[in-house]
Design a protein around this motif. Structure first.
Motif, PDB file in Angstrom:
ATOM      1  N   PHE A   1       1.043  -1.518   0.136  1.00  0.00           N
ATOM      2  CA  PHE A   1      -0.150   0.152   0.053  1.00  0.00           C
ATOM      3  C   PHE A   1       0.714   0.868  -0.165  1.00  0.00           C
ATOM      4  N   HIS A   2       0.142   2.326  -0.761  1.00  0.00           N
ATOM      5  CA  HIS A   2       0.972   3.488  -0.836  1.00  0.00           C
ATOM      6  C   HIS A   2       2.312   3.677  -2.020  1.00  0.00           C
ATOM      7  N   GLN A   3       2.679   2.717  -2.522  1.00  0.00           N
ATOM      8  CA  GLN A   3       3.846   1.972  -3.444  1.00  0.00           C
ATOM      9  C   GLN A   3       2.581   1.693  -5.548  1.00  0.00           C
ATOM     10  N   GLY A   4       4.263   1.998  -5.730  1.00  0.00           N
ATOM     11  CA  GLY A   4       3.198   1.180  -7.268  1.00  0.00           C
ATOM     12  C   GLY A   4       3.860   2.300  -8.359  1.00  0.00           C
ATOM     13  N   TYR A   5       2.864   2.052  -8.884  1.00  0.00           N
ATOM     14  CA  TYR A   5       3.465   2.733 -10.710  1.00  0.00           C
ATOM     15  C   TYR A   5       2.980   4.003 -10.924  1.00  0.00           C
ATOM     16  N   ILE A   6       3.285   4.767 -12.406  1.00  0.00           N
ATOM     17  CA  ILE A   6       2.482   5.915 -13.005  1.00  0.00           C
ATOM     18  C   ILE A   6       1.858   5.745 -14.219  1.00  0.00           C
ATOM     19  N   PRO A   7       0.289   5.079 -14.438  1.00  0.00           N
ATOM     20  CA  PRO A   7       0.319   4.383 -15.624  1.00  0.00           C
ATOM     21  C   PRO A   7      -0.176   5.410 -16.279  1.00  0.00           C
ATOM     22  N   ILE A   8       0.567   5.008 -17.925  1.00  0.00           N
ATOM     23  CA  ILE A   8       0.598   6.058 -19.159  1.00  0.00           C
ATOM     24  C   ILE A   8      -0.625   5.523 -20.599  1.00  0.00           C
ATOM     25  N   LEU A   9      -1.587   5.687 -20.139  1.00  0.00           N
ATOM     26  CA  LEU A   9      -2.965   4.448 -21.105  1.00  0.00           C
ATOM     27  C   LEU A   9      -2.953   5.558 -22.419  1.00  0.00           C
ATOM     28  N   ALA A  10      -3.002   4.712 -23.822  1.00  0.00           N
ATOM     29  CA  ALA A  10      -3.015   4.836 -25.078  1.00  0.00           C
ATOM     30  C   ALA A  10      -3.954   4.257 -25.654  1.00  0.00           C
ATOM     31  N   THR A  11      -4.578   4.962 -26.579  1.00  0.00           N
ATOM     32  CA  THR A  11      -5.009   3.988 -27.721  1.00  0.00           C
ATOM     33  C   THR A  11      -4.957   4.636 -28.504  1.00  0.00           C
ATOM     34  N   GLY A  12      -4.429   3.281 -29.796  1.00  0.00           N
ATOM     35  CA  GLY A  12      -4.035   4.433 -31.160  1.00  0.00           C
ATOM     36  C   GLY A  12      -4.789   4.563 -31.765  1.00  0.00           C
ATOM     37  N   THR A  13      -4.580   5.382 -32.547  1.00  0.00           N
ATOM     38  CA  THR A  13      -5.634   6.255 -33.809  1.00  0.00           C
ATOM     39  C   THR A  13      -4.610   6.025 -34.926  1.00  0.00           C
ATOM     40  N   ARG A  14      -4.661   6.162 -36.207  1.00  0.00           N
ATOM     41  CA  ARG A  14      -4.446   6.639 -37.156  1.00  0.00           C
ATOM     42  C   ARG A  14      -3.211   7.916 -37.270  1.00  0.00           C
ATOM     43  N   GLU A  15      -2.501   7.861 -36.696  1.00  0.00           N
ATOM     44  CA  GLU A  15      -1.266   8.679 -36.276  1.00  0.00           C
ATOM     45  C   GLU A  15      -0.248   8.353 -36.301  1.00  0.00           C
ATOM     46  N   ASN A  16       1.111   9.249 -35.963  1.00  0.00           N
ATOM     47  CA  ASN A  16       2.436   9.171 -36.399  1.00  0.00           C
ATOM     48  C   ASN A  16       2.208   8.848 -34.182  1.00  0.00           C
TER      49      ASN A  16
ATOM     50  N   GLY B   1       8.344   3.595 -10.523  1.00  0.00           N
ATOM     51  CA  GLY B   1       8.205   3.565 -11.906  1.00  0.00           C
ATOM     52  C   GLY B   1       7.046   3.948 -13.468  1.00  0.00           C
ATOM     53  N   ILE B   2       7.230   3.850 -14.113  1.00  0.00           N
ATOM     54  CA  ILE B   2       5.694   3.610 -14.888  1.00  0.00           C
ATOM     55  C   ILE B   2       5.287   2.509 -15.913  1.00  0.00           C
ATOM     56  N   ILE B   3       3.996   2.924 -15.934  1.00  0.00           N
ATOM     57  CA  ILE B   3       3.854   2.014 -16.942  1.00  0.00           C
ATOM     58  C   ILE B   3       3.128   1.934 -18.576  1.00  0.00           C
ATOM     59  N   VAL B   4       3.423   2.047 -19.578  1.00  0.00           N
ATOM     60  CA  VAL B   4       3.337   2.287 -20.800  1.00  0.00           C
ATOM     61  C   VAL B   4       2.240   2.001 -21.644  1.00  0.00           C
ATOM     62  N   ILE B   5       0.726   1.611 -21.417  1.00  0.00           N
ATOM     63  CA  ILE B   5       0.708   1.041 -22.444  1.00  0.00           C
ATOM     64  C   ILE B   5      -0.551   1.370 -23.842  1.00  0.00           C
ATOM     65  N   ILE B   6       0.231   0.479 -24.862  1.00  0.00           N
ATOM     66  CA  ILE B   6      -0.110   1.234 -26.003  1.00  0.00           C
ATOM     67  C   ILE B   6      -1.449   0.248 -26.455  1.00  0.00           C
ATOM     68  N   ASP B   7      -3.528   0.718 -26.493  1.00  0.00           N
ATOM     69  CA  ASP B   7      -3.888  -0.524 -27.060  1.00  0.00           C
ATOM     70  C   ASP B   7      -4.311   0.333 -28.197  1.00  0.00           C
ATOM     71  N   GLU B   8      -4.821  -1.195 -28.862  1.00  0.00           N
ATOM     72  CA  GLU B   8      -4.993  -0.554 -30.542  1.00  0.00           C
ATOM     73  C   GLU B   8      -3.908   0.131 -31.315  1.00  0.00           C
ATOM     74  N   LEU B   9      -2.375  -0.580 -31.087  1.00  0.00           N
ATOM     75  CA  LEU B   9      -1.562  -0.774 -31.934  1.00  0.00           C
ATOM     76  C   LEU B   9      -1.163  -0.859 -33.391  1.00  0.00           C
ATOM     77  N   GLY B  10      -2.609  -1.468 -34.020  1.00  0.00           N
ATOM     78  CA  GLY B  10      -3.415  -2.160 -34.685  1.00  0.00           C
ATOM     79  C   GLY B  10      -3.421  -0.410 -36.166  1.00  0.00           C
ATOM     80  N   LYS B  11      -4.021   0.170 -35.718  1.00  0.00           N
ATOM     81  CA  LYS B  11      -4.650   1.689 -35.938  1.00  0.00           C
ATOM     82  C   LYS B  11      -2.874   2.331 -36.149  1.00  0.00           C
ATOM     83  N   LEU B  12      -2.017   2.254 -35.858  1.00  0.00           N
ATOM     84  CA  LEU B  12      -0.796   3.250 -35.714  1.00  0.00           C
ATOM     85  C   LEU B  12      -0.059   3.076 -36.983  1.00  0.00           C
TER      86      LEU B  12
END
Length: 223
Positions: A81-96, A158-169
């Motif tokens: 408790f009180h420990q953990g990560y910072i999430p960076i959440l993304a959903t892919g679209t047709r972009e760079n 630390g951080i957690i980076v998740i890219i959903d729908e990577l296929g769009k990218l």
């Protein structure tokens, strides 16, 4: 969101995936993962469940319930408790891809109220963030600095980076290869795999295999 935890059904498949992800706690080479499978197989829900379990802001009750449901895997995976990560959440679209990673970093930090961290990043990376772009190395350095600040300034693990729908990218890269540097995927994965003192998890979600997208790309992008 809280819904990512409440009512999530633990299956044999999700236990196997979480067991593999749990190895990243002690071995950084497991912090870069790609989850693939057909639509409706629960990949996005699994990724959100994972992010919420390790989120710095998750409640003690949530963590205790997860340990109870997951058993030995939960003991490995769920931080105290009180420990953990910072999430960076993304959903892919047709972009760079680089733009996607920068825009969602800013959006995630703002949404979670971590404006102080964002301001510190802006002082060093303002051209990349404000200009909505930057080289592959600039984007990776931005995430490495966020991981470092998350530990040193925010008390996170630390951080957690998740890219959903990577296929769009990937579809965007197939249509506009001159605008897309897919090498950034490799660079982010390598940064995660070598992240020891300042952990980075880099998780992508695909609904079909890479080869299905690569068939429409030139040789450099295929490699």
């Amino acid at each position: 969101a809280k819904d990512a935890i409440d009512g999530y059904l633990i299956t044999r498949g999700s236990l196997a995936a979480l067991s593999l992800l749990a190895r990243g706690i002690s071995d950084s080479s497991y912090r870069a993962q790609s989850i693939s499978g057909p639509y409706g197989s629960g990949k996005s829900a699994l990724a959100m469940y994972f992010a919420r379990l390790l989120d710095q802001t998750s409640s003690d009750a949530t963590r205790q319930e997860a340990r109870r449901c997951l058993g030995e895997i939960g003991e490995q995976l769920v931080p105290p408790f009180h420990q953990g990560y910072i999430p960076i959440l993304a959903t892919g679209t047709r972009e760079n891809l680089g733009n996607c990673l920068i825009n969602n970093l800013v959006r995630s930090l703002q949404k979670s109220g971590r404006n102080r961290l964002l301001q510190k990043l802006l002082r060093k990376h303002k051209p990349s963030i404000s200009g909505n772009g930057g080289s592959t190395r600039d984007v990776v350095a931005l995430y490495e600095d966020l991981a470092k600040l998350s530990v040193q300034e925010d008390g996170a693990l630390g951080i957690i980076v998740i890219i959903d729908e990577l296929g769009k990218l990937l579809e965007h890269a197939a249509l506009r290869p001159e605008e897309s540097d897919l090498h950034l995927l490799q660079e982010m994965a390598e940064a995660a795999s070598r992240s020891n003192r300042y952990p980075i998890w880099f998780i992508t979600i695909l609904h079909q295999q890479f080869s299905q997208y690569a068939s429409r790309l030139g040789r450099r992008h295929q490699r």
